[in-house]
Motif scaffolding. Structure first.
Motif, PDB file in Angstrom:
ATOM      1  N   MET A 288       0.822  -1.206   0.000  1.00 16.75           N
ATOM      2  CA  MET A 288       0.000   0.000   0.000  1.00 16.75           C
ATOM      3  C   MET A 288       0.864   1.267   0.000  1.00 16.75           C
ATOM      4  SD  MET A 288      -3.134  -0.741  -0.295  1.00 16.75           S
ATOM      5  CE  MET A 288      -4.059  -2.270  -0.352  1.00 16.75           C
ATOM      6  N   ALA A 289       1.998   1.206   0.680  1.00 16.43           N
ATOM      7  CA  ALA A 289       2.918   2.346   0.654  1.00 16.43           C
ATOM      8  C   ALA A 289       3.427   2.597  -0.757  1.00 16.43           C
ATOM      9  CB  ALA A 289       4.068   2.106   1.615  1.00 16.43           C
ATOM     10  N   ARG A 290       3.684   1.507  -1.475  1.00 16.11           N
ATOM     11  CA  ARG A 290       4.146   1.669  -2.861  1.00 16.11           C
ATOM     12  C   ARG A 290       3.027   2.199  -3.770  1.00 16.11           C
ATOM     13  NH1 ARG A 290       5.837  -3.824  -4.252  1.00 16.11           N
ATOM     14  NH2 ARG A 290       5.175  -4.499  -2.182  1.00 16.11           N
ATOM     15  N   VAL A 291       1.804   1.773  -3.518  1.00 14.05           N
ATOM     16  CA  VAL A 291       0.669   2.329  -4.267  1.00 14.05           C
ATOM     17  C   VAL A 291       0.536   3.823  -3.991  1.00 14.05           C
ATOM     18  CG1 VAL A 291      -1.838   2.312  -4.549  1.00 14.05           C
ATOM     19  CG2 VAL A 291      -0.583   0.154  -4.393  1.00 14.05           C
ATOM     20  N   GLY A 292       0.703   4.224  -2.743  1.00 12.94           N
ATOM     21  CA  GLY A 292       0.639   5.637  -2.401  1.00 12.94           C
ATOM     22  C   GLY A 292       1.715   6.445  -3.092  1.00 12.94           C
ATOM     23  N   SER A 293       2.940   5.908  -3.114  1.00 20.18           N
ATOM     24  CA  SER A 293       4.035   6.591  -3.806  1.00 20.18           C
ATOM     25  C   SER A 293       3.744   6.718  -5.292  1.00 20.18           C
ATOM     26  CB  SER A 293       5.334   5.808  -3.578  1.00 20.18           C
ATOM     27  OG  SER A 293       6.398   6.378  -4.304  1.00 20.18           O
ATOM     28  N   ASP A 294       3.289   5.631  -5.886  1.00 18.65           N
ATOM     29  CA  ASP A 294       2.949   5.592  -7.308  1.00 18.65           C
ATOM     30  C   ASP A 294       1.866   6.630  -7.633  1.00 18.65           C
ATOM     31  OD1 ASP A 294       2.821   3.481  -9.840  1.00 18.65           O
ATOM     32  OD2 ASP A 294       0.862   4.325  -9.392  1.00 18.65           O
ATOM     33  N   THR A 295       0.799   6.638  -6.836  1.00 21.31           N
ATOM     34  CA  THR A 295      -0.338   7.529  -7.099  1.00 21.31           C
ATOM     35  C   THR A 295       0.049   8.984  -6.921  1.00 21.31           C
ATOM     36  OG1 THR A 295      -1.799   5.765  -6.316  1.00 21.31           O
ATOM     37  CG2 THR A 295      -2.750   7.965  -6.513  1.00 21.31           C
ATOM     38  N   SER A 296       0.870   9.253  -5.927  1.00 14.93           N
ATOM     39  CA  SER A 296       1.312  10.621  -5.696  1.00 14.93           C
ATOM     40  C   SER A 296       2.146  11.147  -6.863  1.00 14.93           C
ATOM     41  CB  SER A 296       2.108  10.684  -4.386  1.00 14.93           C
ATOM     42  OG  SER A 296       2.356  12.012  -4.014  1.00 14.93           O
ATOM     43  N   LEU A 297       3.034  10.306  -7.375  1.00 19.95           N
ATOM     44  CA  LEU A 297       3.840  10.694  -8.535  1.00 19.95           C
ATOM     45  C   LEU A 297       2.966  10.941  -9.768  1.00 19.95           C
ATOM     46  CD1 LEU A 297       6.777   8.117  -8.176  1.00 19.95           C
ATOM     47  CD2 LEU A 297       6.950  10.588  -7.883  1.00 19.95           C
ATOM     48  N   ILE A 298       1.998  10.067  -9.959  1.00 19.67           N
ATOM     49  CA  ILE A 298       1.122  10.188 -11.133  1.00 19.67           C
ATOM     50  C   ILE A 298       0.290  11.453 -11.060  1.00 19.67           C
ATOM     51  CG2 ILE A 298      -0.936   9.161 -12.189  1.00 19.67           C
ATOM     52  CD1 ILE A 298       0.347   6.405 -11.617  1.00 19.67           C
ATOM     53  N   ARG A 299      -0.235  11.751  -9.886  1.00 19.76           N
ATOM     54  CA  ARG A 299      -1.058  12.961  -9.753  1.00 19.76           C
ATOM     55  C   ARG A 299      -0.236  14.211 -10.040  1.00 19.76           C
ATOM     56  NH1 ARG A 299      -2.445  16.932  -5.882  1.00 19.76           N
ATOM     57  NH2 ARG A 299      -0.824  16.095  -4.538  1.00 19.76           N
ATOM     58  N   ALA A 300       0.951  14.274  -9.500  1.00 25.14           N
ATOM     59  CA  ALA A 300       1.791  15.454  -9.705  1.00 25.14           C
ATOM     60  C   ALA A 300       2.124  15.666 -11.174  1.00 25.14           C
ATOM     61  CB  ALA A 300       3.065  15.323  -8.877  1.00 25.14           C
ATOM     62  N   ALA A 301       2.303  14.566 -11.903  1.00 29.39           N
ATOM     63  CA  ALA A 301       2.708  14.670 -13.307  1.00 29.39           C
ATOM     64  C   ALA A 301       1.544  14.863 -14.256  1.00 29.39           C
ATOM     65  CB  ALA A 301       3.484  13.415 -13.705  1.00 29.39           C
ATOM     66  N   ASN A 302       0.370  14.335 -13.893  1.00 29.90           N
ATOM     67  CA  ASN A 302      -0.741  14.289 -14.847  1.00 29.90           C
ATOM     68  C   ASN A 302      -1.982  15.071 -14.427  1.00 29.90           C
ATOM     69  OD1 ASN A 302       0.145  12.033 -16.924  1.00 29.90           O
ATOM     70  ND2 ASN A 302       0.698  11.296 -14.878  1.00 29.90           N
ATOM     71  N   TYR A 303      -2.106  15.352 -13.145  1.00 35.90           N
ATOM     72  CA  TYR A 303      -3.316  16.010 -12.646  1.00 35.90           C
ATOM     73  C   TYR A 303      -2.938  17.183 -11.731  1.00 35.90           C
ATOM     74  CZ  TYR A 303      -5.428  11.566 -14.131  1.00 35.90           C
ATOM     75  OH  TYR A 303      -5.825  10.476 -14.855  1.00 35.90           O
ATOM     76  N   PRO A 304      -2.297  18.203 -12.271  1.00 39.48           N
ATOM     77  CA  PRO A 304      -1.803  19.280 -11.413  1.00 39.48           C
ATOM     78  C   PRO A 304      -2.902  20.047 -10.690  1.00 39.48           C
ATOM     79  CG  PRO A 304      -1.641  19.865 -13.739  1.00 39.48           C
ATOM     80  CD  PRO A 304      -1.987  18.413 -13.697  1.00 39.48           C
ATOM     81  N   ASN A 305      -4.158  19.987 -11.183  1.00 44.63           N
ATOM     82  CA  ASN A 305      -5.242  20.717 -10.540  1.00 44.63           C
ATOM     83  C   ASN A 305      -6.130  19.806  -9.702  1.00 44.63           C
ATOM     84  OD1 ASN A 305      -6.547  23.195 -10.045  1.00 44.63           O
ATOM     85  ND2 ASN A 305      -8.152  22.700 -11.514  1.00 44.63           N
ATOM     86  N   GLN A 306      -5.690  18.567  -9.481  1.00 47.68           N
ATOM     87  CA  GLN A 306      -6.429  17.652  -8.603  1.00 47.68           C
ATOM     88  C   GLN A 306      -5.877  17.793  -7.197  1.00 47.68           C
ATOM     89  OE1 GLN A 306      -7.055  13.604 -10.055  1.00 47.68           O
ATOM     90  NE2 GLN A 306      -6.919  12.827  -7.943  1.00 47.68           N
ATOM     91  N   GLN A 307      -6.765  18.018  -6.240  1.00 49.59           N
ATOM     92  CA  GLN A 307      -6.338  18.348  -4.882  1.00 49.59           C
ATOM     93  C   GLN A 307      -5.881  17.133  -4.082  1.00 49.59           C
ATOM     94  OE1 GLN A 307      -9.430  20.016  -2.299  1.00 49.59           O
ATOM     95  NE2 GLN A 307      -8.038  21.686  -1.804  1.00 49.59           N
ATOM     96  N   LYS A 308      -6.596  16.013  -4.222  1.00 53.50           N
ATOM     97  CA  LYS A 308      -6.339  14.825  -3.407  1.00 53.50           C
ATOM     98  C   LYS A 308      -6.257  13.583  -4.287  1.00 53.50           C
ATOM     99  CE  LYS A 308      -6.805  17.007   0.617  1.00 53.50           C
ATOM    100  NZ  LYS A 308      -5.711  17.105   1.628  1.00 53.50           N
ATOM    101  N   ASN A 309      -5.811  12.478  -3.686  1.00 55.13           N
ATOM    102  CA  ASN A 309      -5.866  11.161  -4.316  1.00 55.13           C
ATOM    103  C   ASN A 309      -6.860  10.306  -3.536  1.00 55.13           C
ATOM    104  OD1 ASN A 309      -3.800  11.612  -6.300  1.00 55.13           O
ATOM    105  ND2 ASN A 309      -2.284  11.424  -4.660  1.00 55.13           N
ATOM    106  N   TYR A 310      -7.623   9.481  -4.229  1.00 57.23           N
ATOM    107  CA  TYR A 310      -8.744   8.779  -3.615  1.00 57.23           C
ATOM    108  C   TYR A 310      -8.569   7.269  -3.758  1.00 57.23           C
ATOM    109  CZ  TYR A 310     -10.533  13.490  -3.760  1.00 57.23           C
ATOM    110  OH  TYR A 310     -10.661  14.847  -3.588  1.00 57.23           O
TER     111      TYR A 310
END
Length: 573
Positions: free
Chosen positions: A212-234
């Motif tokens: 789950m920690a790796r999923v969190g790291s993965d999702t955080s990287l993806i959001r920063a690169a692809n969804y700059p106006n998305q506030q949170k990850n769900y």
């Protein structure tokens, strides 16, 4: 002898308002004849009709069209002398070729500005990868698989987080956000020795937390690169666990603790959600039942938001609409109505952890029980009811205080009859991933609802409405226009044992849209996106409500807020 289509390159058979398209009618008459054709809307009202001569033999004639009307169209055609009817095509019955025209509501609603991308309110299951369908329906969220069973099927530590670990569909279409799905254990981490989904805690909990920690790291990287106006990850941890949870109560909470701590250790913007039971409230196996049971054991510490599925009917609708039990004299039965379930769910949430966000990650409508796809099923009346009930459920969910609601399902699929918003034209029982489609009325009702209610905050249920009248107020982000959704429902006109659902039942209702003593005009948007102007006097507009929701656009937010009750714990988008 005769067939018809409204072809599109994307396979949807949906067109923009006021844009040209073609009705293509193919004949193979044994003698010269005349084609008689017409286009009807959801209620069966004729919107266009005509005729033309054809010679003997195979030929295709096209009729050029441009529609300023929006909604669902059912094209019918026959030969005057030789007869014939349009053939069945996949899950679509004989006699019709369906298409849709999208509404153009910008002149009425304007353009909403989103402070952050996750303010959007509509998701979809069943169309991952079909961007044309998602955009036609007004969808901004889909569910992306990140289960351990998907990412590490063969053993631990085989999944490495990467900003490139993103389906090309999402990379190409950043308007589609991801709800990260986490249920599902591979055989190597399952207590059963085989794949399990939300029914047991992991065999190796520390490894699960590390994953789950790796999923969190993965999702955080993806959001920063692809969804700059998305506030949170769900993230959603379980998926309908009440259908088979077989482990201990303590292990259920331990599993959530591992997921929560693992994800939050690498993603500072994580929103971890659960428990996603099939029903929202009013039973031990509903989401409220799980929140109360496991909340007492510490679950509230390991969720940031609540997710649920939104079924209310146990497979009995359209005969069992979401409002069926609102008029029941027994309060215990009333509590099963979807609006009452929403109030109960928000109350349980508020008692457990105040002001949490609420996500409905699945809800859909089927045909009546016992029906199966055939040349005569579904009927026009069944399609009308399917759309009316389906769209009302999602308005109740948003009006009752959910941030987001998710449509189920894309096209018809095998095993459960009628859940699709589109017909599958190739497969008689439907198929997952179908792409040769035509819309049902529900698709076009959804397309209107999303265009009207996306980009709003919920003001809440309008007070003082008589029994059988359902009225919810919303306001566009940025203190914009007020949109009020309203409809009526009568159990007497909606037979619960099957039959014909009334398409003409109506009631009068006076909606306050402005201050007493004022007069002016508001805009009415019907359930399929057609607009008209209604006058009001003394601050009130007279409405004729039907079983299909309509939307009233007005400007006095102060009046709207004074007449509505904000759902408990709802703090906006």
């Amino acid at each position: 002898m005769i067939s018809a289509d409204t072809p599109t390159t994307d396979g949807l058979r949906i067109f923009q308002n006021n844009a040209p398209f073609k009705l293509a009618i193919t004949t193979n008459s044994q003698s010269a004849d005349t084609v008689i054709w017409s286009v009807a809307d959801t209620n069966g009202a004729i919107k266009a009709q005509g005729s033309f001569a054809v010679s003997a033999g195979a030929q295709t004639n096209t009729i050029p069209c441009t529609s300023t009307w929006s909604g669902y169209g059912a094209l019918t055609a026959t030969l005057r002398a030789n007869g014939g009817t349009l053939p069945r095509s996949g899950t679509r019955p004989m006699g019709i070729a369906t298409f849709g025209v999208l509404p153009n509501l910008k002149p009425v609603l304007g353009t909403v500005t989103y402070a952050h991308q996750d303010q959007h309110r509509f998701g979809m299951q069943g169309f991952n990868g079909n961007i044309a369908a998602l955009r036609a329906l007004g969808i901004s969220w889909t569910i992306d698989d990140r289960q351990q069973s998907v990412m590490e099927p063969n053993g631990p530590n085989t999944y490495t987080p990467s900003v490139n670990d993103l389906d090309p569909f999402y990379k190409a279409n950043p308007d589609q956000m991801r709800i990260v799905r986490l249920d599902g254990l591979p055989a190597w981490n399952s207590k059963t020795g085989q794949y399990t989904d939300s029914y047991y805690a992991p065999l190796n909990m520390p490894e699960f937390q590390n994953f789950m920690a790796r999923v969190g790291s993965d999702t955080s990287l993806i959001r920063a690169a692809n969804y700059p106006n998305q506030q949170k990850n769900y993230y959603q941890v379980t998926w309908e666990p009440s259908l088979g949870w077989s482990d201990s109560d303590a292990n259920f909470v331990a599993m959530y603790k591992a997921a929560y701590e693992g994800i939050h250790s690498t993603d500072p913007n994580a929103v971890v959600m659960g428990t996603a039971n099939p029903f929202a409230a009013n039973c031990d196996t509903c989401t409220t039942g799980y929140l109360k049971k496991f909340g007492a054991l510490g679950l509230w510490n390991y969720i940031d938001a609540v997710s649920t599925h939104g079924y209310w009917n146990a497979g009995t609708y359209p005969a069992h609409p979401p409002e069926l039990q609102d008029s029941d004299p027994d309060p215990a039965n009333q509590a099963n109505a979807l609006d009452k379930q929403m109030a109960q769910l928000r109350s349980v949430m508020q008692a457990g952890k105040p002001n949490m966000k609420l996500f409905f990650t699945e809800a859909g409508a089927s045909y009546d029980p016992g029906l199966s796809y055939s040349p005569t099923v579904p009927s026009q009346n069944q399609l009308f009811a399917h759309a009316a009930v389906g769209v009302r459920a999602h308005i109740i969910v948003l009006g009752g205080g959910a941030q987001l609601t998710t449509f189920f399902y894309g096209a018809d699929y095998p095993g459960e009859v009628g859940y699709g918003t589109f017909f599958d034209l190739n497969n008689a029982q439907g198929a997952f991933g179908a792409t040769n489609l035509s819309p049902k009325p529900e698709a076009m009702a959804f397309a209107t609802m999303t265009r009207v209610l996306d980009g709003t905050n919920t003001l809440g249920r309008v007070t003082g409405a008589p029994s059988g009248t359902f009225v919810y107020a919303f306001q566009q982000l940025g203190n914009g226009k007020v949109v009020t959704a309203a409809w009526t429902h009568s159990n007497a006109q909606w037979p619960t044992s099957g039959g014909v659902y009334s398409q003409t039942y109506s009631t009068g209702y006076s909606l306050q849209v402005d201050s007493p003593g004022t007069s002016g005009n508001v805009t009415k948007i019907d359930g399929y996106g057609n607009t008209s102007t209604l006058p009001y006097t003394d601050g009130r507009v007279a409405l004729t409500l039907t079983e299909v929701p309509q939307y009233i656009v007005s400007n006095n937010a102060t009046i709207a807020k004074s007449n509505a009750t904000v759902p408990l714990g709802y703090t906006g988008q």
